[in-house]
Design a protein around this motif. Sequence first.
Motif, PDB file in Angstrom:
ATOM      1  N   GLY A  16      40.746  44.294  47.340  1.00  0.00           N
ATOM      2  CA  GLY A  16      40.794  45.412  46.412  1.00  0.00           C
ATOM      3  C   GLY A  16      41.169  44.991  44.998  1.00  0.00           C
ATOM      4  O   GLY A  16      41.308  43.797  44.694  1.00  0.00           O
ATOM      5  N   SER A  17      41.338  45.999  44.144  1.00  0.00           N
ATOM      6  CA  SER A  17      41.623  45.758  42.731  1.00  0.00           C
ATOM      7  C   SER A  17      42.783  46.618  42.257  1.00  0.00           C
ATOM      8  O   SER A  17      43.031  47.703  42.802  1.00  0.00           O
ATOM      9  CB  SER A  17      40.389  46.087  41.874  1.00  0.00           C
ATOM     10  OG  SER A  17      39.297  45.268  42.208  1.00  0.00           O
ATOM     11  N   LEU A  18      43.465  46.117  41.254  1.00  0.00           N
ATOM     12  CA  LEU A  18      44.504  46.863  40.549  1.00  0.00           C
ATOM     13  C   LEU A  18      44.438  46.489  39.077  1.00  0.00           C
ATOM     14  O   LEU A  18      44.029  45.378  38.732  1.00  0.00           O
ATOM     15  CB  LEU A  18      45.893  46.526  41.075  1.00  0.00           C
ATOM     16  CG  LEU A  18      46.372  47.171  42.380  1.00  0.00           C
ATOM     17  CD1 LEU A  18      47.736  46.603  42.782  1.00  0.00           C
ATOM     18  CD2 LEU A  18      46.445  48.677  42.251  1.00  0.00           C
ATOM     19  N   ARG A  19      44.887  47.408  38.236  1.00  0.00           N
ATOM     20  CA  ARG A  19      44.982  47.124  36.813  1.00  0.00           C
ATOM     21  C   ARG A  19      46.408  47.369  36.358  1.00  0.00           C
ATOM     22  O   ARG A  19      46.888  48.506  36.438  1.00  0.00           O
ATOM     23  CB  ARG A  19      44.025  48.004  36.007  1.00  0.00           C
ATOM     24  CG  ARG A  19      43.933  47.622  34.532  1.00  0.00           C
ATOM     25  CD  ARG A  19      43.258  48.715  33.752  1.00  0.00           C
ATOM     26  NE  ARG A  19      42.814  48.266  32.441  1.00  0.00           N
ATOM     27  CZ  ARG A  19      42.565  49.082  31.430  1.00  0.00           C
ATOM     28  NH1 ARG A  19      42.709  50.387  31.576  1.00  0.00           N
ATOM     29  NH2 ARG A  19      42.148  48.605  30.274  1.00  0.00           N
ATOM     30  N   LEU A  20      47.043  46.329  35.906  1.00  0.00           N
ATOM     31  CA  LEU A  20      48.395  46.445  35.391  1.00  0.00           C
ATOM     32  C   LEU A  20      48.358  46.694  33.886  1.00  0.00           C
ATOM     33  O   LEU A  20      47.479  46.187  33.191  1.00  0.00           O
ATOM     34  CB  LEU A  20      49.194  45.182  35.679  1.00  0.00           C
ATOM     35  CG  LEU A  20      49.282  44.729  37.138  1.00  0.00           C
ATOM     36  CD1 LEU A  20      50.191  43.504  37.240  1.00  0.00           C
ATOM     37  CD2 LEU A  20      49.759  45.843  38.038  1.00  0.00           C
ATOM     38  N   ALA A  75      45.931  48.085  18.908  1.00  0.00           N
ATOM     39  CA  ALA A  75      46.087  49.420  18.313  1.00  0.00           C
ATOM     40  C   ALA A  75      46.983  50.301  19.181  1.00  0.00           C
ATOM     41  O   ALA A  75      47.643  51.208  18.680  1.00  0.00           O
ATOM     42  CB  ALA A  75      44.738  50.074  18.122  1.00  0.00           C
ATOM     43  N   LYS A  76      47.005  50.009  20.481  1.00  0.00           N
ATOM     44  CA  LYS A  76      47.815  50.790  21.415  1.00  0.00           C
ATOM     45  C   LYS A  76      49.070  50.035  21.858  1.00  0.00           C
ATOM     46  O   LYS A  76      49.810  50.527  22.724  1.00  0.00           O
ATOM     47  CB  LYS A  76      46.993  51.159  22.651  1.00  0.00           C
ATOM     48  CG  LYS A  76      45.829  52.096  22.360  1.00  0.00           C
ATOM     49  CD  LYS A  76      45.087  52.449  23.644  1.00  0.00           C
ATOM     50  CE  LYS A  76      43.943  53.419  23.347  1.00  0.00           C
ATOM     51  NZ  LYS A  76      43.202  53.774  24.586  1.00  0.00           N
ATOM     52  N   ASN A  77      49.270  48.841  21.318  1.00  0.00           N
ATOM     53  CA  ASN A  77      50.427  48.023  21.717  1.00  0.00           C
ATOM     54  C   ASN A  77      50.496  47.856  23.231  1.00  0.00           C
ATOM     55  O   ASN A  77      51.568  47.994  23.852  1.00  0.00           O
ATOM     56  CB  ASN A  77      51.744  48.653  21.220  1.00  0.00           C
ATOM     57  CG  ASN A  77      52.041  48.309  19.776  1.00  0.00           C
ATOM     58  OD1 ASN A  77      51.179  47.858  19.038  1.00  0.00           O
ATOM     59  ND2 ASN A  77      53.275  48.551  19.360  1.00  0.00           N
ATOM     60  N   THR A  78      49.366  47.556  23.836  1.00  0.00           N
ATOM     61  CA  THR A  78      49.304  47.481  25.288  1.00  0.00           C
ATOM     62  C   THR A  78      48.580  46.223  25.748  1.00  0.00           C
ATOM     63  O   THR A  78      47.540  45.860  25.193  1.00  0.00           O
ATOM     64  CB  THR A  78      48.624  48.724  25.881  1.00  0.00           C
ATOM     65  OG1 THR A  78      49.310  49.886  25.441  1.00  0.00           O
ATOM     66  CG2 THR A  78      48.650  48.689  27.404  1.00  0.00           C
ATOM     67  N   LEU A  79      49.144  45.618  26.766  1.00  0.00           N
ATOM     68  CA  LEU A  79      48.566  44.455  27.424  1.00  0.00           C
ATOM     69  C   LEU A  79      48.100  44.880  28.809  1.00  0.00           C
ATOM     70  O   LEU A  79      48.736  45.712  29.450  1.00  0.00           O
ATOM     71  CB  LEU A  79      49.625  43.359  27.553  1.00  0.00           C
ATOM     72  CG  LEU A  79      49.240  42.084  28.287  1.00  0.00           C
ATOM     73  CD1 LEU A  79      48.318  41.234  27.403  1.00  0.00           C
ATOM     74  CD2 LEU A  79      50.487  41.285  28.670  1.00  0.00           C
ATOM     75  N   TYR A  80      47.007  44.292  29.272  1.00  0.00           N
ATOM     76  CA  TYR A  80      46.451  44.643  30.578  1.00  0.00           C
ATOM     77  C   TYR A  80      46.237  43.389  31.426  1.00  0.00           C
ATOM     78  O   TYR A  80      46.057  42.291  30.914  1.00  0.00           O
ATOM     79  CB  TYR A  80      45.113  45.363  30.424  1.00  0.00           C
ATOM     80  CG  TYR A  80      45.170  46.593  29.577  1.00  0.00           C
ATOM     81  CD1 TYR A  80      44.765  46.558  28.242  1.00  0.00           C
ATOM     82  CD2 TYR A  80      45.627  47.803  30.099  1.00  0.00           C
ATOM     83  CE1 TYR A  80      44.821  47.690  27.447  1.00  0.00           C
ATOM     84  CE2 TYR A  80      45.680  48.941  29.315  1.00  0.00           C
ATOM     85  CZ  TYR A  80      45.270  48.884  27.988  1.00  0.00           C
ATOM     86  OH  TYR A  80      45.339  50.001  27.211  1.00  0.00           O
ATOM     87  N   LEU A  81      46.206  43.611  32.728  1.00  0.00           N
ATOM     88  CA  LEU A  81      45.792  42.567  33.655  1.00  0.00           C
ATOM     89  C   LEU A  81      44.934  43.230  34.728  1.00  0.00           C
ATOM     90  O   LEU A  81      45.442  43.984  35.561  1.00  0.00           O
ATOM     91  CB  LEU A  81      46.988  41.862  34.298  1.00  0.00           C
ATOM     92  CG  LEU A  81      46.621  40.676  35.199  1.00  0.00           C
ATOM     93  CD1 LEU A  81      46.054  39.530  34.348  1.00  0.00           C
ATOM     94  CD2 LEU A  81      47.833  40.185  35.998  1.00  0.00           C
ATOM     95  N   GLN A  82      43.644  42.972  34.670  1.00  0.00           N
ATOM     96  CA  GLN A  82      42.726  43.467  35.689  1.00  0.00           C
ATOM     97  C   GLN A  82      42.698  42.452  36.823  1.00  0.00           C
ATOM     98  O   GLN A  82      42.371  41.284  36.608  1.00  0.00           O
ATOM     99  CB  GLN A  82      41.323  43.650  35.110  1.00  0.00           C
ATOM    100  CG  GLN A  82      40.290  44.104  36.119  1.00  0.00           C
ATOM    101  CD  GLN A  82      40.556  45.498  36.634  1.00  0.00           C
ATOM    102  OE1 GLN A  82      40.897  46.398  35.868  1.00  0.00           O
ATOM    103  NE2 GLN A  82      40.407  45.706  37.938  1.00  0.00           N
TER     104      GLN A  82
END
Length: 124
Positions: A16-20, A75-82
């Motif tokens: 499966g997948s998750l996005r942090l 622009a959103k001050n956000t980091l992601y990890l897919q």
Amino acid sequence: QVQLVESGGGLVQAGGSLRLSCAASGRTFSSCTMGWFRQAPGKEREFVSAMSGSGDSTYYADSVKGRFTISRDNAKNTLYLQMNSLEPEDTAVYYCAARRPETIKVAAIRYDYWGQGTQVTVSS
């Protein structure tokens, strides 16, 4: 000072997948190199991925290369990890971290600010 708050963890089946997500406070987010680390029970904290402030440079641990993708929205001050194709071995608490210099580092000690972590559990 940079404050970091992770979200998006949970329980998922293998494959499966998750996005942090990691929400950052402060006006200096775009100048920070951002990283993801993880720590499984009884193990040391290990590097997962990092991205430079501009987003031009990325680096991945061999164990996640091809399955995980780091990204950021300054622009959103956000980091992601897919995270795709998750495996039980990916089970850990995932932390985001920030360091002021632009150069990517894999050692946790090189990072100045840390979030509280979010649990990711992958069932087999």
